[in-house]
Design a protein around this motif. Sequence first.
Motif, PDB file in Angstrom:
ATOM      1  N   ILE A   1       0.836  -1.205   0.000  1.00  9.81           N
ATOM      2  CA  ILE A   1       0.000   0.000   0.000  1.00  9.81           C
ATOM      3  C   ILE A   1       0.868   1.251   0.000  1.00  9.81           C
ATOM      4  O   ILE A   1       0.626   2.204  -0.745  1.00  9.81           O
ATOM      5  N   ALA A   2       1.900   1.240   0.844  1.00  7.68           N
ATOM      6  CA  ALA A   2       2.780   2.405   0.952  1.00  7.68           C
ATOM      7  C   ALA A   2       3.497   2.701  -0.360  1.00  7.68           C
ATOM      8  O   ALA A   2       3.574   3.861  -0.786  1.00  7.68           O
TER       9      ALA A   2
ATOM     10  N   SER B   1       2.516   7.234  -6.460  1.00  9.50           N
ATOM     11  CA  SER B   1       1.433   7.910  -7.187  1.00  9.50           C
ATOM     12  C   SER B   1       0.968   9.216  -6.549  1.00  9.50           C
ATOM     13  O   SER B   1       0.569  10.148  -7.252  1.00  9.50           O
ATOM     14  N   LEU B   2       1.022   9.302  -5.209  1.00  5.08           N
ATOM     15  CA  LEU B   2       0.471  10.475  -4.519  1.00  5.08           C
ATOM     16  C   LEU B   2       1.465  11.192  -3.612  1.00  5.08           C
ATOM     17  O   LEU B   2       1.255  12.354  -3.261  1.00  5.08           O
TER      18      LEU B   2
ATOM     19  N   ILE C   1       1.058   4.340  -2.798  1.00  2.47           N
ATOM     20  CA  ILE C   1       0.723   5.723  -2.436  1.00  2.47           C
ATOM     21  C   ILE C   1       1.912   6.648  -2.652  1.00  2.47           C
ATOM     22  O   ILE C   1       1.765   7.766  -3.165  1.00  2.47           O
TER      23      ILE C   1
ATOM     24  N   PHE D   1      -3.380   9.182   5.234  1.00  3.60           N
ATOM     25  CA  PHE D   1      -4.039   7.878   5.186  1.00  3.60           C
ATOM     26  C   PHE D   1      -3.768   7.094   6.470  1.00  3.60           C
ATOM     27  O   PHE D   1      -4.681   6.516   7.085  1.00  3.60           O
TER      28      PHE D   1
ATOM     29  N   ILE E   1       0.220  12.324   1.461  1.00  2.00           N
ATOM     30  CA  ILE E   1      -1.034  11.552   1.461  1.00  2.00           C
ATOM     31  C   ILE E   1      -0.865  10.266   2.254  1.00  2.00           C
ATOM     32  O   ILE E   1      -1.793   9.800   2.914  1.00  2.00           O
ATOM     33  N   LEU E   2       0.344   9.703   2.223  1.00  2.00           N
ATOM     34  CA  LEU E   2       0.611   8.473   2.967  1.00  2.00           C
ATOM     35  C   LEU E   2       0.381   8.686   4.464  1.00  2.00           C
ATOM     36  O   LEU E   2      -0.244   7.861   5.128  1.00  2.00           O
TER      37      LEU E   2
END
Length: 379
Positions: free
Chosen positions: A343-344, A350-351, A347, A359, A355-356
Amino acid sequence: MKSKKESEPVLVIFITSLSFFLSYFSRIAWSIVSVYSSLKPTELQDSIIFSLFFIGYVIVQIPSGFIANSYPKVTSIISLLGLSFASFLSGYANSIAFEYFSSLLMGLFAGWIYPTTIRILSCRFSSKELPIAIGYYSLAWPLSIVLAGVTLPYLSINFGWRFPYYLISIISLFTALSYLPIPIKNSKIEKKSLFLVAKNKNVIIVSFSGFLFFLSYWIITLYVYKYFLTLGMNSYIAGLTYSMLALAGIPSTVIAGYIIRKIGIKNSLAFFEGIYGLLTFNLSYYLSMIQIFIIASIMGFVRFIITPANSSAVSVIDSKNAGSVSGFANFFWQSSGILAPLIASIIITSLGFRILWLFSGFIIILSSIIYLFLLKIKE
Protein backbone atom coordinates in the motif's frame (compact mmCIF):
# COMPACT_ATOMS: atom_id res chain seq x y z
CA MET A 1 22.99 -9.15 47.25
CA LYS A 2 19.87 -10.66 45.66
CA SER A 3 19.21 -14.36 46.08
CA LYS A 4 18.72 -16.62 43.07
CA LYS A 5 14.98 -16.72 43.77
CA GLU A 6 14.74 -12.91 43.92
CA SER A 7 16.78 -12.36 40.74
CA GLU A 8 14.94 -14.98 38.68
CA PRO A 9 11.93 -12.76 37.76
CA VAL A 10 14.30 -10.02 36.58
CA LEU A 11 16.24 -12.57 34.51
CA VAL A 12 13.05 -13.95 32.94
CA ILE A 13 11.92 -10.44 31.95
CA PHE A 14 15.38 -9.60 30.57
CA ILE A 15 15.74 -12.72 28.42
CA THR A 16 12.16 -12.65 27.07
CA SER A 17 12.53 -8.94 26.35
CA LEU A 18 15.84 -9.49 24.56
CA SER A 19 14.17 -12.21 22.49
CA PHE A 20 11.36 -9.83 21.54
CA PHE A 21 13.96 -7.14 20.77
CA LEU A 22 15.73 -9.44 18.30
CA SER A 23 12.50 -10.43 16.55
CA TYR A 24 11.66 -6.76 16.07
CA PHE A 25 15.14 -5.42 15.31
CA SER A 26 15.59 -8.05 12.58
CA ARG A 27 12.24 -6.99 11.13
CA ILE A 28 13.01 -3.27 10.80
CA ALA A 29 16.71 -3.57 9.92
CA TRP A 30 16.07 -3.67 6.17
CA SER A 31 14.19 -0.33 6.30
CA ILE A 32 17.56 1.35 6.97
CA VAL A 33 20.12 -1.17 5.71
CA SER A 34 18.51 -1.33 2.24
CA VAL A 35 19.58 2.27 1.56
CA TYR A 36 23.22 1.14 1.75
CA SER A 37 22.84 -2.34 0.24
CA SER A 38 25.03 -3.25 -2.73
CA LEU A 39 21.99 -5.12 -4.10
CA LYS A 40 20.39 -1.70 -4.79
CA PRO A 41 16.73 -2.74 -4.36
CA THR A 42 13.97 -0.80 -6.08
CA GLU A 43 10.88 0.48 -4.22
CA LEU A 44 8.96 -2.60 -5.36
CA GLN A 45 11.73 -5.02 -4.34
CA ASP A 46 11.90 -3.35 -0.92
CA SER A 47 8.18 -3.85 -0.43
CA ILE A 48 8.43 -7.52 -1.47
CA ILE A 49 11.24 -8.14 1.03
CA PHE A 50 9.18 -6.58 3.83
CA SER A 51 6.05 -8.46 2.79
CA LEU A 52 7.82 -11.83 2.62
CA PHE A 53 9.07 -11.40 6.18
CA PHE A 54 5.54 -10.75 7.36
CA ILE A 55 4.11 -13.64 5.34
CA GLY A 56 6.48 -15.98 7.14
CA TYR A 57 5.79 -14.27 10.46
CA VAL A 58 2.02 -14.48 10.08
CA ILE A 59 1.89 -18.11 8.91
CA VAL A 60 3.27 -19.37 12.23
CA GLN A 61 1.31 -17.12 14.61
CA ILE A 62 -1.68 -19.35 15.36
CA PRO A 63 0.19 -22.70 15.56
CA SER A 64 2.99 -21.10 17.61
CA GLY A 65 0.44 -19.73 20.07
CA PHE A 66 -1.16 -23.12 20.68
CA ILE A 67 2.18 -24.96 20.90
CA ALA A 68 3.59 -22.26 23.20
CA ASN A 69 0.81 -22.99 25.69
CA SER A 70 2.48 -26.34 26.40
CA TYR A 71 6.15 -25.87 25.42
CA PRO A 72 7.10 -22.18 25.78
CA LYS A 73 10.76 -22.76 26.66
CA VAL A 74 11.45 -25.20 23.82
CA THR A 75 9.76 -23.03 21.20
CA SER A 76 11.69 -19.96 22.40
CA ILE A 77 15.03 -21.72 21.97
CA ILE A 78 14.21 -23.17 18.55
CA SER A 79 12.83 -19.86 17.22
CA LEU A 80 15.96 -17.95 18.27
CA LEU A 81 18.30 -20.55 16.76
CA GLY A 82 16.32 -20.29 13.52
CA LEU A 83 16.42 -16.48 13.64
CA SER A 84 20.19 -16.66 14.07
CA PHE A 85 20.53 -18.84 10.96
CA ALA A 86 18.14 -16.75 8.84
CA SER A 87 19.87 -13.47 9.84
CA PHE A 88 23.20 -14.91 8.76
CA LEU A 89 21.69 -15.78 5.38
CA SER A 90 20.30 -12.24 4.98
CA GLY A 91 23.77 -10.84 5.51
CA TYR A 92 25.29 -13.39 3.14
CA ALA A 93 22.72 -12.82 0.35
CA ASN A 94 24.33 -12.02 -3.02
CA SER A 95 21.12 -11.36 -4.95
CA ILE A 96 17.64 -9.95 -4.41
CA ALA A 97 16.16 -13.43 -4.93
CA PHE A 98 18.38 -14.78 -2.12
CA GLU A 99 17.28 -11.86 0.08
CA TYR A 100 13.65 -12.73 -0.65
CA PHE A 101 14.24 -16.27 0.62
CA SER A 102 16.19 -15.09 3.68
CA SER A 103 13.52 -12.58 4.62
CA LEU A 104 10.78 -15.20 4.40
CA LEU A 105 12.83 -17.63 6.52
CA MET A 106 13.56 -14.90 9.07
CA GLY A 107 9.85 -14.22 9.41
CA LEU A 108 9.06 -17.91 9.86
CA PHE A 109 11.34 -18.12 12.90
CA ALA A 110 10.80 -14.63 14.36
CA GLY A 111 7.05 -15.24 14.36
CA TRP A 112 7.28 -17.73 17.23
CA ILE A 113 8.94 -15.34 19.67
CA TYR A 114 6.06 -13.06 20.71
CA PRO A 115 3.49 -15.79 21.62
CA THR A 116 6.10 -17.89 23.42
CA THR A 117 7.52 -15.04 25.48
CA ILE A 118 4.06 -13.75 26.43
CA ARG A 119 3.20 -17.29 27.53
CA ILE A 120 6.36 -17.49 29.65
CA LEU A 121 5.52 -14.19 31.35
CA SER A 122 1.93 -15.27 32.01
CA CYS A 123 3.29 -18.45 33.65
CA ARG A 124 5.76 -16.59 35.85
CA PHE A 125 3.71 -13.57 36.99
CA SER A 126 0.32 -13.17 38.64
CA SER A 127 -2.48 -11.15 36.98
CA LYS A 128 -1.61 -8.12 39.15
CA GLU A 129 2.11 -8.33 38.40
CA LEU A 130 1.71 -9.13 34.71
CA PRO A 131 1.00 -5.61 33.32
CA ILE A 132 4.11 -4.30 35.12
CA ALA A 133 6.23 -7.21 33.86
CA ILE A 134 4.93 -6.69 30.32
CA GLY A 135 5.72 -2.99 30.60
CA TYR A 136 9.40 -3.75 31.26
CA TYR A 137 9.34 -6.55 28.67
CA SER A 138 7.97 -4.10 26.10
CA LEU A 139 11.01 -1.85 26.49
CA ALA A 140 12.42 -4.06 23.74
CA TRP A 141 10.15 -2.35 21.22
CA PRO A 142 11.28 1.30 21.61
CA LEU A 143 14.87 0.25 22.25
CA SER A 144 14.97 -1.66 18.97
CA ILE A 145 13.85 1.43 17.03
CA VAL A 146 16.19 3.77 18.91
CA LEU A 147 19.18 1.50 18.39
CA ALA A 148 18.23 0.88 14.75
CA GLY A 149 18.22 4.60 14.01
CA VAL A 150 21.44 5.30 15.93
CA THR A 151 23.52 2.25 15.01
CA LEU A 152 22.43 0.89 11.62
CA PRO A 153 23.46 3.88 9.47
CA TYR A 154 26.84 3.97 11.24
CA LEU A 155 27.44 0.21 11.03
CA SER A 156 26.31 0.04 7.38
CA ILE A 157 28.52 2.94 6.30
CA ASN A 158 31.61 1.89 8.27
CA PHE A 159 31.43 -1.91 8.26
CA GLY A 160 29.15 -2.67 5.33
CA TRP A 161 25.43 -3.37 5.15
CA ARG A 162 25.91 -7.09 5.83
CA PHE A 163 27.51 -6.58 9.25
CA PRO A 164 24.25 -5.73 11.15
CA TYR A 165 22.72 -9.04 10.09
CA TYR A 166 25.77 -11.00 11.25
CA LEU A 167 25.55 -9.18 14.58
CA ILE A 168 21.87 -10.09 14.95
CA SER A 169 22.80 -13.72 14.17
CA ILE A 170 25.41 -13.91 16.94
CA ILE A 171 23.24 -12.25 19.60
CA SER A 172 20.26 -14.49 18.71
CA LEU A 173 22.44 -17.58 19.17
CA PHE A 174 23.60 -16.57 22.66
CA THR A 175 20.08 -15.54 23.68
CA ALA A 176 18.76 -18.98 22.69
CA LEU A 177 21.41 -20.65 24.85
CA SER A 178 20.58 -18.40 27.82
CA TYR A 179 17.15 -20.08 28.16
CA LEU A 180 18.70 -23.46 29.00
CA PRO A 181 19.44 -22.90 32.73
CA ILE A 182 16.19 -21.05 33.47
CA PRO A 183 13.42 -23.10 35.13
CA ILE A 184 10.03 -22.23 33.64
CA LYS A 185 7.12 -23.79 35.49
CA ASN A 186 4.32 -24.09 32.96
CA SER A 187 0.91 -23.33 34.47
CA LYS A 188 -2.14 -25.47 33.75
CA ILE A 189 -4.06 -24.62 30.61
CA GLU A 190 -7.57 -25.14 29.47
CA LYS A 191 -7.15 -26.47 25.97
CA LYS A 192 -9.47 -24.69 23.59
CA SER A 193 -9.98 -25.15 19.90
CA LEU A 194 -9.16 -22.35 17.49
CA PHE A 195 -12.91 -21.90 16.96
CA LEU A 196 -13.55 -21.19 20.65
CA VAL A 197 -10.69 -18.69 20.84
CA ALA A 198 -11.92 -16.94 17.68
CA LYS A 199 -15.50 -16.88 19.00
CA ASN A 200 -14.54 -14.57 21.88
CA LYS A 201 -15.83 -11.08 20.99
CA ASN A 202 -12.95 -9.32 22.73
CA VAL A 203 -10.45 -11.40 20.77
CA ILE A 204 -12.19 -10.38 17.53
CA ILE A 205 -12.18 -6.67 18.45
CA VAL A 206 -8.54 -6.67 19.60
CA SER A 207 -7.51 -8.58 16.47
CA PHE A 208 -9.34 -6.31 14.01
CA SER A 209 -8.49 -3.00 15.70
CA GLY A 210 -4.92 -4.14 16.06
CA PHE A 211 -4.80 -5.00 12.36
CA LEU A 212 -5.81 -1.43 11.45
CA PHE A 213 -3.40 0.13 13.90
CA PHE A 214 -0.44 -1.99 12.85
CA LEU A 215 -1.22 -1.43 9.16
CA SER A 216 -0.44 2.24 9.69
CA TYR A 217 2.28 1.64 12.23
CA TRP A 218 4.28 -0.54 9.85
CA ILE A 219 3.90 2.04 7.09
CA ILE A 220 5.40 4.64 9.44
CA THR A 221 8.17 2.40 10.77
CA LEU A 222 9.27 1.01 7.41
CA TYR A 223 9.13 4.20 5.35
CA VAL A 224 9.67 7.20 7.62
CA TYR A 225 13.50 6.95 7.40
CA LYS A 226 13.32 7.36 3.62
CA TYR A 227 10.86 10.22 4.12
CA PHE A 228 13.35 12.01 6.37
CA LEU A 229 16.02 11.64 3.68
CA THR A 230 13.67 13.27 1.13
CA LEU A 231 13.38 16.26 3.47
CA GLY A 232 17.12 16.90 2.98
CA MET A 233 18.45 15.29 6.15
CA ASN A 234 21.77 13.48 5.93
CA SER A 235 22.00 9.80 6.88
CA TYR A 236 22.95 10.35 10.52
CA ILE A 237 20.39 13.09 11.22
CA ALA A 238 17.68 11.01 9.54
CA GLY A 239 18.72 8.06 11.71
CA LEU A 240 18.61 10.19 14.85
CA THR A 241 15.17 11.53 13.92
CA TYR A 242 14.02 7.97 13.29
CA SER A 243 15.20 7.10 16.79
CA MET A 244 13.11 9.95 18.21
CA LEU A 245 10.02 7.96 17.19
CA ALA A 246 10.87 5.64 20.07
CA LEU A 247 13.30 7.42 22.43
CA ALA A 248 10.56 8.88 24.63
CA GLY A 249 8.95 5.45 24.50
CA ILE A 250 11.58 4.11 26.90
CA PRO A 251 10.21 5.96 29.98
CA SER A 252 6.61 5.64 28.79
CA THR A 253 6.98 1.86 28.45
CA VAL A 254 8.21 1.66 32.05
CA ILE A 255 5.23 3.64 33.40
CA ALA A 256 2.73 2.16 30.92
CA GLY A 257 1.81 -0.71 33.24
CA TYR A 258 0.86 1.73 35.98
CA ILE A 259 -1.19 3.87 33.57
CA ILE A 260 -3.00 0.83 32.19
CA ARG A 261 -3.73 -0.43 35.69
CA LYS A 262 -5.10 3.01 36.64
CA ILE A 263 -7.40 3.81 33.69
CA GLY A 264 -7.94 0.31 32.28
CA ILE A 265 -6.92 -1.49 29.10
CA LYS A 266 -9.82 -0.32 26.92
CA ASN A 267 -9.44 3.35 27.85
CA SER A 268 -5.67 3.19 27.36
CA LEU A 269 -6.00 1.75 23.86
CA ALA A 270 -8.77 4.10 22.69
CA PHE A 271 -7.28 7.30 24.15
CA PHE A 272 -3.62 6.89 23.24
CA GLU A 273 -4.31 5.51 19.76
CA GLY A 274 -6.49 8.55 19.06
CA ILE A 275 -3.64 10.86 20.02
CA TYR A 276 -1.16 8.85 17.94
CA GLY A 277 -3.42 9.15 14.90
CA LEU A 278 -3.60 12.94 15.23
CA LEU A 279 0.19 13.14 15.56
CA THR A 280 0.60 11.05 12.39
CA PHE A 281 -1.43 13.66 10.48
CA ASN A 282 1.20 16.22 11.50
CA LEU A 283 3.99 14.36 9.69
CA SER A 284 2.39 15.67 6.48
CA TYR A 285 3.10 19.29 7.32
CA TYR A 286 6.84 19.85 7.37
CA LEU A 287 7.81 23.25 8.73
CA SER A 288 11.21 22.64 10.29
CA MET A 289 13.46 19.94 11.68
CA ILE A 290 12.54 21.03 15.21
CA GLN A 291 8.87 20.42 14.43
CA ILE A 292 9.65 16.89 13.17
CA PHE A 293 11.77 16.20 16.26
CA ILE A 294 8.97 17.28 18.61
CA ILE A 295 6.28 15.30 16.79
CA ALA A 296 8.50 12.22 16.59
CA SER A 297 9.28 12.44 20.31
CA ILE A 298 5.63 12.71 21.36
CA MET A 299 4.70 9.89 18.98
CA GLY A 300 7.34 7.74 20.65
CA PHE A 301 5.97 8.44 24.13
CA VAL A 302 2.36 7.71 23.14
CA ARG A 303 3.14 4.70 20.94
CA PHE A 304 4.80 2.75 23.70
CA ILE A 305 1.89 2.99 26.03
CA ILE A 306 -0.19 1.36 23.29
CA THR A 307 2.25 -1.58 22.95
CA PRO A 308 1.95 -2.96 26.51
CA ALA A 309 -1.80 -2.18 26.45
CA ASN A 310 -2.18 -4.50 23.44
CA SER A 311 -0.05 -7.18 25.12
CA SER A 312 -1.99 -6.80 28.39
CA ALA A 313 -5.28 -7.18 26.53
CA VAL A 314 -4.36 -10.50 24.93
CA SER A 315 -2.81 -11.80 28.15
CA VAL A 316 -5.90 -11.19 30.33
CA ILE A 317 -8.78 -11.81 27.89
CA ASP A 318 -8.16 -15.50 28.53
CA SER A 319 -5.12 -15.76 30.82
CA LYS A 320 -5.13 -19.58 30.86
CA ASN A 321 -4.72 -19.59 27.08
CA ALA A 322 -2.55 -16.48 26.73
CA GLY A 323 -0.31 -18.17 24.17
CA SER A 324 -3.12 -19.12 21.79
CA VAL A 325 -4.97 -15.80 22.23
CA SER A 326 -1.82 -13.74 21.63
CA GLY A 327 -0.93 -15.94 18.65
CA PHE A 328 -4.41 -15.55 17.15
CA ALA A 329 -4.47 -11.75 17.66
CA ASN A 330 -0.89 -11.34 16.50
CA PHE A 331 -1.75 -13.27 13.33
CA PHE A 332 -3.98 -10.35 12.33
CA TRP A 333 -1.75 -7.64 13.76
CA GLN A 334 1.26 -8.79 11.79
CA SER A 335 -0.64 -9.76 8.64
CA SER A 336 -1.01 -6.00 8.24
CA GLY A 337 2.73 -6.00 7.58
CA ILE A 338 2.13 -7.95 4.37
CA LEU A 339 -0.16 -5.23 3.01
CA ALA A 340 1.55 -2.18 4.51
CA PRO A 341 4.63 -2.13 2.22
CA LEU A 342 2.53 -2.73 -0.90
CA ILE A 343 0.00 0.00 0.00
CA ALA A 344 2.78 2.40 0.95
CA SER A 345 4.75 1.88 -2.26
CA ILE A 346 1.61 2.54 -4.35
CA ILE A 347 0.72 5.72 -2.44
CA ILE A 348 4.32 7.04 -2.42
CA THR A 349 4.84 6.56 -6.16
CA SER A 350 1.43 7.91 -7.19
CA LEU A 351 0.47 10.48 -4.52
CA GLY A 352 3.52 11.13 -2.36
CA PHE A 353 4.44 10.92 1.31
CA ARG A 354 2.00 13.62 2.47
CA ILE A 355 -1.03 11.55 1.46
CA LEU A 356 0.61 8.47 2.97
CA TRP A 357 0.71 10.08 6.43
CA LEU A 358 -2.87 11.37 6.13
CA PHE A 359 -4.04 7.88 5.19
CA SER A 360 -2.13 6.33 8.09
CA GLY A 361 -3.50 8.81 10.63
CA PHE A 362 -7.09 8.16 9.54
CA ILE A 363 -6.70 4.39 9.89
CA ILE A 364 -5.24 4.73 13.40
CA ILE A 365 -8.12 6.93 14.58
CA LEU A 366 -10.61 4.42 13.16
CA SER A 367 -8.83 1.69 15.16
CA SER A 368 -9.11 3.72 18.37
CA ILE A 369 -12.86 4.10 17.91
CA ILE A 370 -13.35 0.35 17.43
CA TYR A 371 -11.55 -0.35 20.71
CA LEU A 372 -14.41 1.43 22.53
CA PHE A 373 -16.57 -1.62 21.78
CA LEU A 374 -14.45 -3.93 23.91
CA LEU A 375 -16.53 -5.80 26.47
CA LYS A 376 -15.55 -5.70 30.14
CA ILE A 377 -12.13 -7.27 30.64
CA LYS A 378 -11.18 -8.86 33.94
CA GLU A 379 -7.94 -7.08 34.83
